[in-house]
Design an enzyme around this catalytic site. Structure first.
Site, PDB file in Angstrom:
ATOM      1  N   THR A 122       0.782  -1.176   0.159  1.00 36.23           N
ATOM      2  CA  THR A 122      -0.113   0.076  -0.052  1.00 36.23           C
ATOM      3  C   THR A 122       0.980   1.072   0.078  1.00 36.23           C
ATOM      4  OG1 THR A 122      -1.567   1.350   1.342  1.00 36.23           O
ATOM      5  CG2 THR A 122      -0.193  -0.185   2.520  1.00 36.23           C
ATOM      6  N   TYR A 146      -0.732   0.357  10.297  1.00 36.98           N
ATOM      7  CA  TYR A 146      -1.115  -0.222   8.822  1.00 36.98           C
ATOM      8  C   TYR A 146       0.074  -0.213   8.167  1.00 36.98           C
ATOM      9  CZ  TYR A 146      -3.528  -0.903   4.328  1.00 36.98           C
ATOM     10  OH  TYR A 146      -3.735  -1.237   3.095  1.00 36.98           O
TER      11      TYR A 146
END
Ligand SMILES: NC(=O)c1ccc[n+]([C@@H]2O[C@H](COP(=O)([O-])OP(=O)(O)OC[C@H]3O[C@@H](n4cnc5c(N)ncnc54)[C@H](O)[C@@H]3O)[C@@H](O)[C@H]2O)c1
Length: 268
Positions: A122, A146
């Site tokens: 990501t 994350y």
């Protein structure tokens, strides 16, 4: 054509990948625990569906053998920046520890020629951008849990693919948007005349709303398959960012939809 284990393919991105994989002639096997995914996104594709948790080695091992898996597209993850700041341990368990389990089992299954791997990372692995557009070489700064657990997985993929001689592509997606059929929620709200809420308008941006590099999910879904085909053809291990390089604020997107609704902007 490859037998491909697709983890997390009952989710948003993975379910779009299934259709393209089948169209390309590959043989996907779905592996998903349905904590965040939907069985009805998988059923239309009529592919083998293993409902299970990636942490479950005893389940994963026979799946790799029984379906003679040649390659893995790894999507399964928890994927919310905000949530990751509240329960970072759950994120490391899900996105890093489970990832290591998957890598270890894949290597144990075929030690001489482990399956090729395409890992879905990501843009959050860069944290707050220090440079725009974000390039593969851009410095990382103020990364969320994350982003950090995805980055840890990136490092494991790089190290283990080198050590065990399997091809791996790390793809850092920017923000998937849209749906198939293409009725995103903002357009649905405009059609129905119902309210649409913008979450957050105090960002340090010209109009206060978050700026995102939005990629249609169908375009994004093609990337891991291209990466897979490249690995099968002997392509080298690499890591790539996948975005348009152009950001739009949430308010810009909403205004565009309002103009479409008034007929001021056409759609071809
Ligand atoms: N959607 C985006 O804009 C975006 C952007 C960048 C990166 N990504 C990455 O792409 C991948 C897919 O994202 P998404 O938006 O489709 O997420 P999603 O939540 O819709 O899908 C994730 C899927 O993984 C499954 N899953 C989660 N933990 C599991 C486990 N332990 N065992 C088995 N299955 C499990 C869930 O049930 C779900 O179906 C993620 O790795 C995410 O980090 C997505």
């Amino acid at each position: 054509m490859a037998h491909v284990l697709v983890t997390g393919s009952a989710g948003y991105v993975g379910s779009h990948v299934l259709a393209l994989l089948k169209r390309a002639g590959h043989h996907p096997v779905v592996f998903d625990n349905l904590t965040r995914g939907f069985a009805e996104l998988v059923q239309p594709h009529a592919v083998p569906f293993v409902r299970g948790n990636l942490a479950d080695r005893a389940l994963l091992r026979p799946v790799l053998h029984d379906y003679q898996i040649d390659a893995i597209l790894h999507f399964a993850a928890l994927a919310f920046v905000g949530e990751s700041t509240e329960v970072p341990d759950r994120y490391y368990r899900s996105n890093t520890a489970n990832g290591l389990t998957l890598l270890e089992e894949a290597i144990a299954y075929r030690p001489e020629t482990p399956p090729a791997l395409v890992f879905s990372s990501t843009c959050a692995a860069y944290g707050t951008p220090t440079q725009l557009p974000i390039r593969e070489t851009t410095a990382r700064c103020r990364i969320s849990p994350y982003g950090r657990c995805k980055l840890s997985m990136e490092w494991m993929v790089a190290d283990l693919s080198h050590q065990h001689h399997f091809g791996a592509v790390i793809l850092r997606y920017f923000n998937a948007a849209g749906a198939d059929p293409p009725i995103p929620s903002a357009i649905q709200a405009a059609e129905a005349g119902s309210p649409f809420f913008i979450h957050g308008d105090d960002f340090d941006t010209p109009d206060g709303t978050a700026i995102r590099d939005l990629v249609h999910v169908r375009d994004l879904a093609a990337a891991p398959i291209d990466a897979l085909d490249d690995l099968i053809a002997g392509g080298e291990t690499t890591d790539l960012n996948f975005g348009t390089g152009v950001g739009h604020s949430v308010r810009q997107v909403v205004h565009c939809i309002e103009r479409m609704r008034r007929g001021a902007v056409g759609v071809r």
